[in-house]
Design a protein around this motif. Structure first.
Motif, PDB file in Angstrom:
ATOM      1  N   ASP A  57       1.048  -1.238   0.277  1.00 32.51           N
ATOM      2  CA  ASP A  57       0.223  -0.038  -0.069  1.00 32.51           C
ATOM      3  C   ASP A  57       0.743   1.314   0.002  1.00 32.51           C
ATOM      4  N   TRP A  58       2.169   1.242   0.579  1.00 36.15           N
ATOM      5  CA  TRP A  58       2.765   2.343   0.618  1.00 36.15           C
ATOM      6  C   TRP A  58       3.384   2.586  -0.722  1.00 36.15           C
ATOM      7  N   SER A  59       3.762   1.757  -1.682  1.00 34.37           N
ATOM      8  CA  SER A  59       4.061   2.003  -2.770  1.00 34.37           C
ATOM      9  C   SER A  59       3.026   2.750  -3.704  1.00 34.37           C
ATOM     10  N   ALA A  60       1.730   2.354  -3.309  1.00 29.24           N
ATOM     11  CA  ALA A  60       0.468   3.168  -4.271  1.00 29.24           C
ATOM     12  C   ALA A  60       0.507   4.827  -3.459  1.00 29.24           C
ATOM     13  N   LEU A  66       3.229  11.697  -5.730  1.00 29.81           N
ATOM     14  CA  LEU A  66       4.102  12.138  -6.490  1.00 29.81           C
ATOM     15  C   LEU A  66       3.401  12.710  -7.642  1.00 29.81           C
ATOM     16  N   PHE A  67       2.482  11.697  -8.113  1.00 29.95           N
ATOM     17  CA  PHE A  67       1.729  12.300  -9.597  1.00 29.95           C
ATOM     18  C   PHE A  67       0.282  12.566  -9.522  1.00 29.95           C
ATOM     19  N   ASN A 295       7.305  17.509  -4.707  1.00 26.52           N
ATOM     20  CA  ASN A 295       6.493  16.462  -4.288  1.00 26.52           C
ATOM     21  C   ASN A 295       7.495  15.243  -3.406  1.00 26.52           C
ATOM     22  N   GLY A 296       8.469  14.919  -4.135  1.00 26.82           N
ATOM     23  CA  GLY A 296       9.358  13.990  -3.737  1.00 26.82           C
ATOM     24  C   GLY A 296      10.051  14.413  -2.346  1.00 26.82           C
ATOM     25  N   GLY A 297      10.562  15.829  -2.282  1.00 26.45           N
ATOM     26  CA  GLY A 297      11.041  16.204  -0.919  1.00 26.45           C
ATOM     27  C   GLY A 297       9.978  16.059  -0.033  1.00 26.45           C
ATOM     28  N   GLN A 298       8.802  16.468  -0.317  1.00 25.31           N
ATOM     29  CA  GLN A 298       7.640  16.344   0.953  1.00 25.31           C
ATOM     30  C   GLN A 298       7.639  14.877   1.240  1.00 25.31           C
ATOM     31  N   ALA A 299       7.651  13.940   0.241  1.00 20.25           N
ATOM     32  CA  ALA A 299       7.269  12.570   0.477  1.00 20.25           C
ATOM     33  C   ALA A 299       8.779  11.880   1.651  1.00 20.25           C
ATOM     34  N   VAL A 300       9.773  12.527   1.121  1.00 23.44           N
ATOM     35  CA  VAL A 300      10.780  11.884   1.955  1.00 23.44           C
ATOM     36  C   VAL A 300      10.814  12.533   3.489  1.00 23.44           C
ATOM     37  N   VAL A 301      10.511  13.734   3.641  1.00 23.82           N
ATOM     38  CA  VAL A 301      10.164  14.465   4.967  1.00 23.82           C
ATOM     39  C   VAL A 301       9.014  13.743   5.797  1.00 23.82           C
ATOM     40  N   ALA A 324       3.011  22.630 -10.568  1.00 21.44           N
ATOM     41  CA  ALA A 324       4.076  22.233 -11.577  1.00 21.44           C
ATOM     42  C   ALA A 324       3.460  20.686 -12.254  1.00 21.44           C
ATOM     43  N   MET A 325       3.240  19.995 -11.254  1.00 18.74           N
ATOM     44  CA  MET A 325       2.726  18.491 -11.759  1.00 18.74           C
ATOM     45  C   MET A 325       1.636  18.787 -12.778  1.00 18.74           C
TER      46      MET A 325
END
Length: 433
Positions: A57-60, A66-67, A295-301, A324-325
């Motif tokens: 579920d976390w990959s989802a 991100l998208f 979005n990637g930076g947000q996800a990492v934090v 942007a996306m």
């Protein structure tokens, strides 16, 4: 008052394929977000903690963050702004007419009513049509503005929201740190002043709000697996939490910002597909480049902090990332469209987009049937819910294709235009001679 012949709605032959394509794509993406709220806990924005790739579920969640999250609604909102211009700038001088204004404001009123219908009869309190109706009333005065003015206004609104988010986030971070320090003092046996005790209680309440209590979870389960009366009460109450609160102001500002940007992009020929392939490829690269970085930076934090309240408070870059996306989606879809690379998928998305209102509310109706009528609520994981969404895509694409073979527009589109124009448009397709 009925509309004059010059103010009749757009015929199928006059439609812009690019707008229908983008609208159909956005509709699919919106369902990926909404299906989580339809079939799972309302306030659960991520799978069960802790975050780990061992849980599929976390990959989802990663893909969604991100998208999809925010950007699909952003794309849908851009297209509303473009549609506003198609209605209001008709007339011999290109400035629009009183009849155009009448049609436009009737549509806004209808969207308000349809939003209420979605939250009540269809039991989906996450409706966006109500906010679109409110926001639409503010757009009319900007219809003649130059593209650069519209872009500047849009940027100003988004910067305002970003600044507000940053200030609130900084305050929440400070309060969270203070609360944690006070909690440690209590554990060490220290006594607190009345002011510090009150601050600690506020910190505890904030933590409870961040993670749903077992009692709150049990209450939602009981309501959403119970009778229709309880579901209706829950849906209305949940919808009113944002539709009749100060948060509505934020939603309207955000929506108006994207609508203004959509108006500018339509006037510049971007949404209509009039720019070169190179332009759309560059838009794809820039949009996805910035969007994925933000979005990637947000996800990492969020991931590294275990989704703590302090981490959520630092997500002030949300508007930049989703804007942007959204532009990246526009660039990619229209690049593929100009290269004739979409094939039957493109046709299916255009059919879906031509009946966007019918299909949007249809998604709520199907969700209510599946999750409440067939008792599937709470029984599927993230990938299972996305599988349901994919099945709904296929069903609606098939239904739209078959319907449009016999009719000029979707049933709700026809009803909306009748209300807006004061007279019915031809629904059934004319037989070929």
């Amino acid at each position: 008052m009925s509309a004059s012949p010059s103010m009749m709605s757009v015929s199928p032959g006059q439609r812009l394929e690019s707008l229908d394509l983008l609208r159909g794509f956005a509709l699919c993406g919106i369902l990926l977000v909404n299906i989580m709220m339809m079939g799972g806990a309302w306030d659960q924005y991520h799978p069960d903690l802790p975050p780990t790739l061992a849980n599929p579920d976390w990959s989802a969640w990663i893909i969604q963050h991100l998208f999809v999250q925010g950007s699909m609604r952003g794309l849908f909102t851009l297209l509303f702004g473009a549609g506003m211009l198609l209605i209001t700038l008709r007339g011999e001088d290109g400035r629009g007419t009183i009849q155009a204004a009448d049609v436009y404001f009737r549509r806004c009123i209808a969207l308000l009513a349809l939003g209420v219908f979605n939250a009540t009869a269809l039991l989906f309190p996450g409706d966006i049509l109500y906010v679109y109706g409110l926001s639409g009333f503010l757009l009319f005065v900007f219809r003649m503005a130059r593209p650069r003015t519209l872009i500047a206004l849009s940027a100003a609104f988004l910067l305002l929201l970003t600044a507000e988010s940053a200030v609130v986030g900084a305050y929440q971070t400070i309060e969270a740190r203070r609360g944690s320090e006070l909690a440690l003092q209590v554990e060490a046996g220290a006594s607190l002043s009345a002011e510090d005790a009150e601050a600690l209680q506020a910190h505890s309440r904030a933590q409870q709000a961040q993670s749903l209590s077992p009692e709150a979870v049990a209450e939602e389960v009981a309501v959403r697996t119970g009778g229709v009366a309880g579901l209706l009460k829950w849906s209305v109450r949940t919808w009113l939490d944002y539709a009749a609160s100060s948060y509505t102001i934020t939603l309207v500002i955000e929506t108006v910002a994207f609508m203004l940007l959509g108006m500018a992009l339509f006037k510049l020929g971007v949404l209509g597909g009039a720019r070169s392939l190179g332009f759309y490829l560059a838009l794809t690269a820039c949009g996805y480049g910035v969007g994925l970085a933000v979005n990637g930076g947000q996800a990492v934090v969020l991931w590294l902090s275990q989704f703590s309240s302090q981490a959520w408070a630092t997500q002030s870059s949300y508007e930049l990332g989703r804007c942007a996306m959204t532009l990246g989606h526009v660039g990619l879809l229209l690049s593929l469209w100009k290269m004739n690379a979409l094939g039957f998928v493109g046709r299916a998305l255009r059919n879906l987009g031509r009946m966007a209102l019918t299909n949007y509310l249809g998604q709520s109706a199907i969700g209510a049937l599946l999750f409440y009528g067939l008792n599937l609520w709470g029984k599927l994981d993230w990938w299972g819910l996305w599988g349901v969404a994919a099945c709904i895509w296929v069903f609606q694409m098939t239904f739209s294709a078959l319907w449009l073979r016999a009719f000029n527009m979707g049933p709700l589109e026809w009803a909306l235009r009748w209300f807006a124009y004061g007279r019915p448009s031809p629904l059934k397709r004319a037989k070929a001679a």
